[in-house]
Write a protein that holds these residues in place. Structure first.
Motif, PDB file in Angstrom:
ATOM      1  N   GLU A  56     -49.326  51.575 -10.204  1.00 14.88           N
ATOM      2  CA  GLU A  56     -48.265  51.954 -11.148  1.00 14.88           C
ATOM      3  C   GLU A  56     -46.906  52.090 -10.465  1.00 14.88           C
ATOM      4  N   GLY A  57     -46.569  51.104  -9.631  1.00 15.88           N
ATOM      5  CA  GLY A  57     -45.272  51.085  -8.969  1.00 15.88           C
ATOM      6  C   GLY A  57     -45.267  51.635  -7.550  1.00 15.88           C
ATOM      7  N   GLU A  58     -46.321  52.328  -7.165  1.00 14.37           N
ATOM      8  CA  GLU A  58     -46.450  52.849  -5.796  1.00 14.37           C
ATOM      9  C   GLU A  58     -47.181  51.801  -4.956  1.00 14.37           C
ATOM     10  N   VAL A  59     -46.440  51.118  -4.075  1.00 10.70           N
ATOM     11  CA  VAL A  59     -47.011  50.057  -3.250  1.00 10.70           C
ATOM     12  C   VAL A  59     -47.546  50.658  -1.959  1.00 10.70           C
ATOM     13  N   THR A  60     -48.774  50.279  -1.613  1.00 13.45           N
ATOM     14  CA  THR A  60     -49.419  50.752  -0.388  1.00 13.45           C
ATOM     15  C   THR A  60     -49.965  49.557   0.375  1.00 13.45           C
ATOM     16  N   VAL A  61     -49.725  49.525   1.681  1.00 14.70           N
ATOM     17  CA  VAL A  61     -50.263  48.483   2.555  1.00 14.70           C
ATOM     18  C   VAL A  61     -51.276  49.152   3.471  1.00 14.70           C
ATOM     19  N   GLY A 100     -69.213  56.977  -0.761  1.00 13.93           N
ATOM     20  CA  GLY A 100     -69.793  56.360   0.424  1.00 13.93           C
ATOM     21  C   GLY A 100     -69.571  57.171   1.689  1.00 13.93           C
ATOM     22  N   PRO A 101     -69.959  56.596   2.813  1.00 18.14           N
ATOM     23  CA  PRO A 101     -69.948  57.338   4.077  1.00 18.14           C
ATOM     24  C   PRO A 101     -68.642  57.367   4.879  1.00 18.14           C
ATOM     25  N   PRO A 102     -67.552  56.681   4.476  1.00 16.93           N
ATOM     26  CA  PRO A 102     -66.365  56.714   5.337  1.00 16.93           C
ATOM     27  C   PRO A 102     -65.855  58.135   5.569  1.00 16.93           C
ATOM     28  N   PRO A 103     -65.514  58.453   6.820  1.00 15.26           N
ATOM     29  CA  PRO A 103     -65.030  59.797   7.143  1.00 15.26           C
ATOM     30  C   PRO A 103     -63.570  60.044   6.775  1.00 15.26           C
ATOM     31  N   SER A 104     -62.831  58.970   6.509  1.00 15.79           N
ATOM     32  CA  SER A 104     -61.406  59.124   6.220  1.00 15.79           C
ATOM     33  C   SER A 104     -60.916  57.940   5.384  1.00 15.79           C
ATOM     34  N   PRO A 105     -59.709  58.068   4.822  1.00 16.49           N
ATOM     35  CA  PRO A 105     -59.155  56.977   4.027  1.00 16.49           C
ATOM     36  C   PRO A 105     -58.853  55.756   4.884  1.00 16.49           C
ATOM     37  N   LEU A 106     -58.538  54.650   4.213  1.00 15.54           N
ATOM     38  CA  LEU A 106     -58.100  53.454   4.926  1.00 15.54           C
ATOM     39  C   LEU A 106     -56.789  53.754   5.643  1.00 15.54           C
ATOM     40  N   LEU A 107     -56.565  53.080   6.748  1.00 19.03           N
ATOM     41  CA  LEU A 107     -55.346  53.263   7.526  1.00 19.03           C
ATOM     42  C   LEU A 107     -54.177  52.645   6.761  1.00 19.03           C
ATOM     43  N   VAL A 108     -53.200  53.467   6.399  1.00 17.66           N
ATOM     44  CA  VAL A 108     -52.014  53.010   5.673  1.00 17.66           C
ATOM     45  C   VAL A 108     -50.932  52.639   6.679  1.00 17.66           C
ATOM     46  N   LEU A 109     -50.367  51.451   6.491  1.00 15.48           N
ATOM     47  CA  LEU A 109     -49.309  50.966   7.368  1.00 15.48           C
ATOM     48  C   LEU A 109     -47.946  51.282   6.750  1.00 15.48           C
ATOM     49  N   PRO A 110     -46.950  51.580   7.569  1.00 13.21           N
ATOM     50  CA  PRO A 110     -45.620  51.827   7.028  1.00 13.21           C
ATOM     51  C   PRO A 110     -45.107  50.565   6.343  1.00 13.21           C
ATOM     52  N   SER A 111     -44.527  50.730   5.160  1.00 15.89           N
ATOM     53  CA  SER A 111     -44.069  49.563   4.412  1.00 15.89           C
ATOM     54  C   SER A 111     -42.846  49.901   3.587  1.00 15.89           C
ATOM     55  N   ARG A 112     -42.217  48.859   3.064  1.00 20.03           N
ATOM     56  CA  ARG A 112     -41.091  49.011   2.158  1.00 20.03           C
ATOM     57  C   ARG A 112     -41.052  47.794   1.238  1.00 20.03           C
ATOM     58  N   VAL A 113     -40.393  47.959   0.098  1.00 22.44           N
ATOM     59  CA  VAL A 113     -40.185  46.861  -0.832  1.00 22.44           C
ATOM     60  C   VAL A 113     -38.687  46.628  -0.922  1.00 22.44           C
ATOM     61  N   ALA A 114     -38.279  45.382  -0.744  1.00 23.05           N
ATOM     62  CA  ALA A 114     -36.871  45.021  -0.843  1.00 23.05           C
ATOM     63  C   ALA A 114     -36.755  43.651  -1.495  1.00 23.05           C
ATOM     64  N   GLU A 115     -35.938  43.566  -2.529  1.00 24.16           N
ATOM     65  CA  GLU A 115     -35.679  42.303  -3.222  1.00 24.16           C
ATOM     66  C   GLU A 115     -36.964  41.585  -3.607  1.00 24.16           C
ATOM     67  N   GLY A 116     -37.950  42.346  -4.103  1.00 29.51           N
ATOM     68  CA  GLY A 116     -39.189  41.756  -4.601  1.00 29.51           C
ATOM     69  C   GLY A 116     -40.203  41.375  -3.548  1.00 29.51           C
ATOM     70  N   THR A 117     -39.963  41.732  -2.301  1.00 32.95           N
ATOM     71  CA  THR A 117     -40.887  41.416  -1.216  1.00 32.95           C
ATOM     72  C   THR A 117     -41.387  42.705  -0.587  1.00 32.95           C
ATOM     73  N   VAL A 118     -42.685  42.743  -0.282  1.00 31.64           N
ATOM     74  CA  VAL A 118     -43.296  43.877   0.404  1.00 31.64           C
ATOM     75  C   VAL A 118     -43.335  43.555   1.898  1.00 31.64           C
ATOM     76  N   TYR A 119     -42.834  44.486   2.694  1.00 27.48           N
ATOM     77  CA  TYR A 119     -42.785  44.309   4.139  1.00 27.48           C
ATOM     78  C   TYR A 119     -43.590  45.418   4.825  1.00 27.48           C
ATOM     79  N   VAL A 120     -44.256  45.063   5.923  1.00 20.76           N
ATOM     80  CA  VAL A 120     -44.759  46.077   6.844  1.00 20.76           C
ATOM     81  C   VAL A 120     -43.578  46.383   7.752  1.00 20.76           C
ATOM     82  N   VAL A 121     -43.285  47.673   7.891  1.00 20.66           N
ATOM     83  CA  VAL A 121     -42.145  48.118   8.691  1.00 20.66           C
ATOM     84  C   VAL A 121     -42.628  48.451  10.083  1.00 20.66           C
ATOM     85  N   GLU A 122     -42.041  47.801  11.043  1.00 18.76           N
ATOM     86  CA  GLU A 122     -42.434  48.068  12.438  1.00 18.76           C
ATOM     87  C   GLU A 122     -41.382  48.896  13.129  1.00 18.76           C
TER      88      GLU A 122
END
Length: 122
Positions: A56-61, A100-122
């Motif tokens: 719903e508009g919240e982008v997660t990588v 299920g058995p996972p001990p923690s959530p998936l690893l979320v990478l820093p990201s941003r959305v700009a001009e319709g493109t999703v980027y991983v921010v390094e």
């Protein structure tokens, strides 16, 4: 390249170390056009499988490796969840463990959305 399923949860940290060592820049991984609300697309970042979701508009990588035994997680639209095939673990659109058995959530990478493109921010 990492072997999913054979490296265990400690391998997730190794994958993060490998990703962290990559050259510093913003890397495009998806477009908002291909990512309507409630969907997930598969992509790759620094040689690793990732999932990009739009809750719903919240982008997660996220790194697409289960935190239980590092099997590759895939989006299952019919279940509206990301599913690990090794032990039937399920994750929500933001990577939180649903079951299920996972001990923690998936690893979320820093990201941003700009001009319709999703980027991983390094």
């Amino acid at each position: 390249m990492l072997l999913a399923g054979a490296m265990g949860a400690g391998g997730i940290l190794g994958a993060w170390d490998e990703l962290s060592a990559a050259p510093r820049r913003d890397v495009p991984v998806a477009t908002m056009e291909e990512l309507p609300p409630g969907t997930v697309v598969s992509s790759e970042y620094a040689g690793q499988p990732i999932l990009v979701s739009n809750d719903e508009g919240e982008v997660t990588v996220m790194l697409a490796l289960c935190t239980h035994e590092a099997c590759q997680v895939e989006w299952s639209p019919g279940q509206a969840a990301m599913v690990c095939p090794c032990h039937d673990a399920r994750f929500d659109l933001r990577g939180a463990v649903l079951s299920g058995p996972p001990p923690s959530p998936l690893l979320v990478l820093p990201s941003r959305v700009a001009e319709g493109t999703v980027y991983v921010v390094e």
